[in-house]
Write a protein that holds these residues in place. Structure first.
Motif, PDB file in Angstrom:
ATOM      1  N   THR A 193     -28.502  96.321 -70.891  1.00 50.69           N
ATOM      2  CA  THR A 193     -28.618  96.113 -69.445  1.00 50.69           C
ATOM      3  C   THR A 193     -28.617  97.475 -68.761  1.00 50.69           C
ATOM      4  O   THR A 193     -28.162  98.449 -69.348  1.00 50.69           O
ATOM      5  N   PRO A 194     -29.117  97.550 -67.529  1.00 51.62           N
ATOM      6  CA  PRO A 194     -29.106  98.855 -66.859  1.00 51.62           C
ATOM      7  C   PRO A 194     -27.676  99.373 -66.700  1.00 51.62           C
ATOM      8  O   PRO A 194     -26.743  98.591 -66.560  1.00 51.62           O
ATOM      9  N   ASP A 195     -27.529 100.677 -66.741  1.00 47.78           N
ATOM     10  CA  ASP A 195     -26.221 101.303 -66.596  1.00 47.78           C
ATOM     11  C   ASP A 195     -25.571 100.836 -65.299  1.00 47.78           C
ATOM     12  O   ASP A 195     -26.246 100.672 -64.277  1.00 47.78           O
ATOM     13  N   THR A 196     -24.260 100.627 -65.359  1.00 48.15           N
ATOM     14  CA  THR A 196     -23.564  99.995 -64.241  1.00 48.15           C
ATOM     15  C   THR A 196     -23.622 100.803 -62.950  1.00 48.15           C
ATOM     16  O   THR A 196     -23.601 100.247 -61.870  1.00 48.15           O
ATOM     17  N   ALA A 197     -23.695 102.131 -63.058  1.00 48.86           N
ATOM     18  CA  ALA A 197     -23.563 102.952 -61.855  1.00 48.86           C
ATOM     19  C   ALA A 197     -24.879 103.106 -61.099  1.00 48.86           C
ATOM     20  O   ALA A 197     -24.890 103.644 -59.996  1.00 48.86           O
ATOM     21  N   ILE A 198     -25.984 102.632 -61.683  1.00 50.45           N
ATOM     22  CA  ILE A 198     -27.260 102.909 -61.028  1.00 50.45           C
ATOM     23  C   ILE A 198     -27.724 101.727 -60.177  1.00 50.45           C
ATOM     24  O   ILE A 198     -27.299 100.594 -60.371  1.00 50.45           O
ATOM     25  N   ALA A 199     -28.619 102.039 -59.253  1.00 47.94           N
ATOM     26  CA  ALA A 199     -29.134 101.005 -58.359  1.00 47.94           C
ATOM     27  C   ALA A 199     -30.234 100.214 -59.064  1.00 47.94           C
ATOM     28  O   ALA A 199     -31.026 100.768 -59.815  1.00 47.94           O
ATOM     29  N   VAL A 200     -30.242  98.914 -58.821  1.00 43.99           N
ATOM     30  CA  VAL A 200     -31.312  98.048 -59.323  1.00 43.99           C
ATOM     31  C   VAL A 200     -32.017  97.489 -58.097  1.00 43.99           C
ATOM     32  O   VAL A 200     -31.362  97.024 -57.161  1.00 43.99           O
ATOM     33  N   LEU A 201     -33.345  97.570 -58.068  1.00 45.46           N
ATOM     34  CA  LEU A 201     -34.088  97.125 -56.894  1.00 45.46           C
ATOM     35  C   LEU A 201     -35.202  96.171 -57.289  1.00 45.46           C
ATOM     36  O   LEU A 201     -35.763  96.272 -58.383  1.00 45.46           O
ATOM     37  N   ALA A 202     -35.505  95.268 -56.374  1.00 45.86           N
ATOM     38  CA  ALA A 202     -36.651  94.386 -56.593  1.00 45.86           C
ATOM     39  C   ALA A 202     -37.920  95.155 -56.262  1.00 45.86           C
ATOM     40  O   ALA A 202     -37.931  96.005 -55.376  1.00 45.86           O
ATOM     41  N   THR A 203     -38.996  94.848 -56.982  1.00 46.99           N
ATOM     42  CA  THR A 203     -40.280  95.485 -56.694  1.00 46.99           C
ATOM     43  C   THR A 203     -41.122  94.544 -55.831  1.00 46.99           C
ATOM     44  O   THR A 203     -40.792  93.361 -55.686  1.00 46.99           O
ATOM     45  N   GLY A 216     -35.816 102.280 -62.302  1.00 53.66           N
ATOM     46  CA  GLY A 216     -36.422 103.599 -62.498  1.00 53.66           C
ATOM     47  C   GLY A 216     -36.422 103.970 -63.970  1.00 53.66           C
ATOM     48  O   GLY A 216     -36.659 103.120 -64.827  1.00 53.66           O
ATOM     49  N   ASP A 217     -36.135 105.240 -64.260  1.00 56.10           N
ATOM     50  CA  ASP A 217     -36.130 105.623 -65.669  1.00 56.10           C
ATOM     51  C   ASP A 217     -34.697 105.770 -66.191  1.00 56.10           C
ATOM     52  O   ASP A 217     -34.449 106.446 -67.175  1.00 56.10           O
ATOM     53  N   ALA A 218     -33.752 105.129 -65.493  1.00 53.20           N
ATOM     54  CA  ALA A 218     -32.359 105.202 -65.937  1.00 53.20           C
ATOM     55  C   ALA A 218     -32.192 104.491 -67.278  1.00 53.20           C
ATOM     56  O   ALA A 218     -32.913 103.550 -67.587  1.00 53.20           O
ATOM     57  N   ALA A 219     -31.234 104.963 -68.048  1.00 51.50           N
ATOM     58  CA  ALA A 219     -31.011 104.417 -69.384  1.00 51.50           C
ATOM     59  C   ALA A 219     -30.353 103.041 -69.301  1.00 51.50           C
ATOM     60  O   ALA A 219     -29.682 102.717 -68.324  1.00 51.50           O
ATOM     61  N   THR A 220     -30.559 102.239 -70.347  1.00 54.58           N
ATOM     62  CA  THR A 220     -29.801 100.994 -70.457  1.00 54.58           C
ATOM     63  C   THR A 220     -28.542 101.264 -71.293  1.00 54.58           C
ATOM     64  O   THR A 220     -28.471 102.245 -72.030  1.00 54.58           O
ATOM     65  N   VAL A 221     -27.572 100.393 -71.135  1.00 57.97           N
ATOM     66  CA  VAL A 221     -26.322 100.486 -71.901  1.00 57.97           C
ATOM     67  C   VAL A 221     -26.058  99.114 -72.514  1.00 57.97           C
ATOM     68  O   VAL A 221     -26.745  98.136 -72.203  1.00 57.97           O
ATOM     69  N   VAL A 222     -25.054  99.046 -73.360  1.00 58.99           N
ATOM     70  CA  VAL A 222     -24.579  97.753 -73.841  1.00 58.99           C
ATOM     71  C   VAL A 222     -24.054  96.987 -72.627  1.00 58.99           C
ATOM     72  O   VAL A 222     -23.316  97.561 -71.812  1.00 58.99           O
ATOM     73  N   ASN A 223     -24.473  95.734 -72.457  1.00 65.06           N
ATOM     74  CA  ASN A 223     -23.937  94.887 -71.384  1.00 65.06           C
ATOM     75  C   ASN A 223     -22.421  95.133 -71.274  1.00 65.06           C
ATOM     76  O   ASN A 223     -21.696  94.937 -72.249  1.00 65.06           O
ATOM     77  N   PRO A 224     -21.943  95.592 -70.096  1.00 66.73           N
ATOM     78  CA  PRO A 224     -20.554  96.092 -70.003  1.00 66.73           C
ATOM     79  C   PRO A 224     -19.488  95.137 -70.547  1.00 66.73           C
ATOM     80  O   PRO A 224     -18.505  95.576 -71.136  1.00 66.73           O
ATOM     81  N   TRP A 225     -19.659  93.831 -70.368  1.00 69.65           N
ATOM     82  CA  TRP A 225     -18.661  92.893 -70.878  1.00 69.65           C
ATOM     83  C   TRP A 225     -18.652  92.849 -72.406  1.00 69.65           C
ATOM     84  O   TRP A 225     -17.671  92.450 -73.030  1.00 69.65           O
ATOM     85  N   ASP A 226     -19.802  93.206 -73.021  1.00 74.52           N
ATOM     86  CA  ASP A 226     -19.906  93.098 -74.480  1.00 74.52           C
ATOM     87  C   ASP A 226     -19.134  94.196 -75.209  1.00 74.52           C
ATOM     88  O   ASP A 226     -18.825  94.050 -76.386  1.00 74.52           O
ATOM     89  N   ASP A 227     -18.851  95.304 -74.534  1.00 73.78           N
ATOM     90  CA  ASP A 227     -18.070  96.367 -75.181  1.00 73.78           C
ATOM     91  C   ASP A 227     -16.793  95.798 -75.783  1.00 73.78           C
ATOM     92  O   ASP A 227     -16.396  96.161 -76.885  1.00 73.78           O
ATOM     93  N   TYR A 228     -16.149  94.894 -75.040  1.00 77.23           N
ATOM     94  CA  TYR A 228     -14.870  94.337 -75.482  1.00 77.23           C
ATOM     95  C   TYR A 228     -15.081  93.356 -76.640  1.00 77.23           C
ATOM     96  O   TYR A 228     -14.277  93.294 -77.562  1.00 77.23           O
ATOM     97  N   ALA A 229     -16.185  92.614 -76.581  1.00 77.27           N
ATOM     98  CA  ALA A 229     -16.488  91.652 -77.654  1.00 77.27           C
ATOM     99  C   ALA A 229     -16.828  92.392 -78.945  1.00 77.27           C
ATOM    100  O   ALA A 229     -16.401  91.998 -80.036  1.00 77.27           O
ATOM    101  N   LEU A 230     -17.591  93.476 -78.824  1.00 78.19           N
ATOM    102  CA  LEU A 230     -17.950  94.258 -80.012  1.00 78.19           C
ATOM    103  C   LEU A 230     -16.698  94.863 -80.635  1.00 78.19           C
ATOM    104  O   LEU A 230     -16.485  94.797 -81.852  1.00 78.19           O
TER     105      LEU A 230
END
Lengths: 340, 259
Positions: free
Chosen positions: B10-20, B28-42
């Motif tokens: 999922t997109p990194d938590t700190a970045i803005a997500v906008l509708a086109t 934009g070209d921001a990196a994706t991360v592991v879905n933040p809730w999944d860190d705990y499950a992993l």
């Protein structure tokens, strides 16, 4: 065509937030059937008589109290198959979201979670819900003849009482037979000590990292002076203000991660999403992650020392100042308002 | 003991997500991360698998972008990864998603005792896939787990937090659970583990390969749009003293009929 509204009960009564689903059903405008499991007829009808409900389906059986997914889901699925309502609504509490998701799958029907609003069209409902942790909205539509929908808590108002409510038919049904018995066993349950829950609260008072700027010196034996100062700030300012306003206590992720307050209070992307009438952010800078959990609040008040904090762009009213100066005065002022 | 968990990028938590303009969504070209809730499950999957000397598998459902999260999971210490992609999947239809998820679990050679989910998927803002996957598998479901108290080959005993209470519950395995933030402190993978994970080949299955049939989708996604601009906002309350500012604020809140 009918609308089914599942009304969750707790401690022998219908949950106040569950009633919001009735006002959503009123908006759809088709006859309403309320489903109430686990409490008796008297308790249910007093609450519901004025809401324009055509029928109440009751299952007062003891096995349905307290809520258990494995007891409620087969009964709900059975009733949906029998009556084939067009919409099945419930306020999106933790229990109801599980129930509707499971029952929708049982009935092979679509489930749309956490509606914020909807438009009634000829083709059914066009539903608006949040996506990407509340950073954008999306619109979805069901193409099925029956659709399960949960409604974000506080997104719909409490139902209007009608002047001339029609007579309500009450049907009592038997619980579903569960061949294998319940598989998840609750050994013990302890009520949380919060009087007002974050999701239902009309007012939320939240604290952030700024709580560590407590002018009170930490005792010399405190393990971490900042944590002591912030915890003291939550106890002596945030809690009392919340109490004076009958509000719930929230916190930013920074405050939770620093150990200032328990995770249960976290508002934001990996915490809870709240939509109160009034959100007071004290010592919170307003990171995007925090905004995701509170930006739909009706009125936002920010109190922060840093005039450039992003929270002021979101806030309707801001006070630039130290929360340790501002909050004591605010508590005084609110308590004075409460005097007769 | 075999523990299975799910993740997605999922997109990194700190970045803005906008509708086109065309109803899509961009970060934009921001990196994706592991879905933040999944860190705990992993993390919980890795810890429990280690404690019980068992196997662990992570599954992602969706297009290739989710491979990044799978590789992160492998680098953290999950032993196997698979991805499921089917051209017919409507990602907004949780019933289809759960069909593939349950199909992927059932297809594993070593049948798992526990399937572990993070609390929610932040991109689709959904936790229903957890409930529906459990139901599709026909396994008991325990959500909002804040601590695993006991886990052996026969049963699980956990502490869970509901809106109003803290419960201790138990069930016989196999079980599907979802875990909360705070159940553990997720680790950061070592550089060498990241390099190794990046070289691992991840098998991809579609519905037919899993032996399941996707139900026809009954959900139509009409598009994304941006949040409405906030109106009437941004008033900084001025005053000579703190008392004066607070008095003005209280007055404003009374005018808004909030106090």
């Amino acid at each position: 065509m009918t609308t089914f509204v599942y009304l969750e009960t707790m401690g022998g009564e219908i949950l106040p937030s569950a009633l919001e689903a009735l006002s959503a059903a009123q908006q759809i405008g088709e006859p309403i059937t309320a489903l109430v499991f686990g409490i008796s007829a008297d308790q249910a009808t007093t609450t519901l008589a004025t809401c324009g409900i055509e029928r109440i389906i009751l299952c007062p059986d003891e096995s349905l109290h307290p809520f258990h997914l494995e007891a409620h889901a087969p009964l709900l699925s059975h009733l949906i198959r029998e009556y084939q309502p067009r919409h099945v609504l419930a306020t999106a509490t933790a229990n109801s979201r599980e129930l509707l998701a499971v029952s929708a799958l049982d009935c092979a029907k679509p489930f749309i979670a956490d509606a914020l609003s909807f438009a009634v069209t000829e083709d059914g409902l066009t539903i608006t819900r949040a996506a990407y942790a509340g950073k954008v909205l999306e619109q979805v539509r069901s193409t099925s003849e029956t659709t399960f929908i949960t409604l974000r808590a506080r997104a719909f108002s409490k139902p209007q009482a009608l002047d001339n409510p029609a007579n309500v038919t009450i049907e009592t049904v038997e619980p579903a037979h569960i061949p294998d018995g319940l598989r998840v066993h609750v050994e013990s349950e302890e009520s949380a000590n919060e009087t007002v829950t974050l999701m239902d609260a009309a007012i939320v008072v939240s604290g952030g990292r700024g709580l560590a700027n407590n002018p009170k010196p930490a005792p010399s034996d405190a393990e971490d002076p900042d944590v002591w100062k912030a915890r003291d700030g939550f106890a002596t300012l945030i809690q009392p203000l919340a109490q004076a306003l009958n509000a719930a206590v929230g916190a930013s992720r920074a405050a939770v991660d620093a150990g200032y307050i328990d995770y249960d209070h976290q508002v934001g992307q990996t915490g809870k999403t709240v939509t109160p009438d009034l959100y007071i952010a004290a010592g919170i800078s307003g990171a995007v992650q925090h905004q995701a959990g509170m930006r739909n609040s009706k009125i936002i008040v920010a109190i922060n020392r840093d005039a450039d904090a992003p929270i002021f762009k979101l806030a309707h009213y801001g006070i630039v100042g130290d929360l340790y100066d501002v909050l004591p005065r605010l508590i005084e002022a609110v308590e004075q308002e409460d005097q007769p | 003991m075999h523990i299975v968990t799910f993740t997605r990028s999922t997109p990194d938590t700190a970045i803005a997500v906008l509708a086109t303009d065309d109803g899509g969504v961009t970060w934009g070209d921001a990196a994706t991360v592991v879905n933040p809730w999944d860190d705990y499950a992993l993390e919980e999957t890795i810890r429990q698998a280690k404690t019980h000397k068992g196997n662990s598998t992570v599954i992602a459902i969706g297009p290739q972008m989710h491979e990044k999260a799978l590789r992160q999971a492998l680098a953290m210490g999950i032993k196997n990864a698979i991805r499921v992609e089917d051209a017919a999947l409507n990602p907004h239809d949780s019933r289809q998603w759960a069909t593939l998820a349950a199909g992927a679990v059932a297809h594993l050679d070593e049948q798992p005792n526990l399937v572990l989910f993070g609390k929610s998927h932040i991109d689709v803002d959904s936790d229903q896939v957890t409930f529906q996957t459990a139901h599709k598998l026909g396994w008991p479901l325990i959500t909002n787990v804040s601590q695993i108290l006991e886990l052996d080959n026969g049963r699980i005993r956990v502490q869970r937090r509901t809106d109003q209470a803290v419960q201790i519950v138990r069930a016989s395995l196999p079980v599907v659970i979802s875990v909360l933030k705070g159940i553990n402190e997720p680790r950061f993978p070592a550089f060498i583990a990241i390099r190794k994970a990046n070289k691992t080949s991840i098998p991809v299955y579609d519905a037919a390969a899993l032996g399941v049939e996707l139900p026809a989708s009954q959900i139509e996604h009409l598009g994304y749009h941006n949040l409405p601009e906030r109106s009437g906002g941004g008033e900084i309350i001025e005053g000579a003293t703190v008392q004066e500012k607070v008095a003005t604020l209280v007055q404003k809140l009374k005018e808004e009929k909030i106090l």
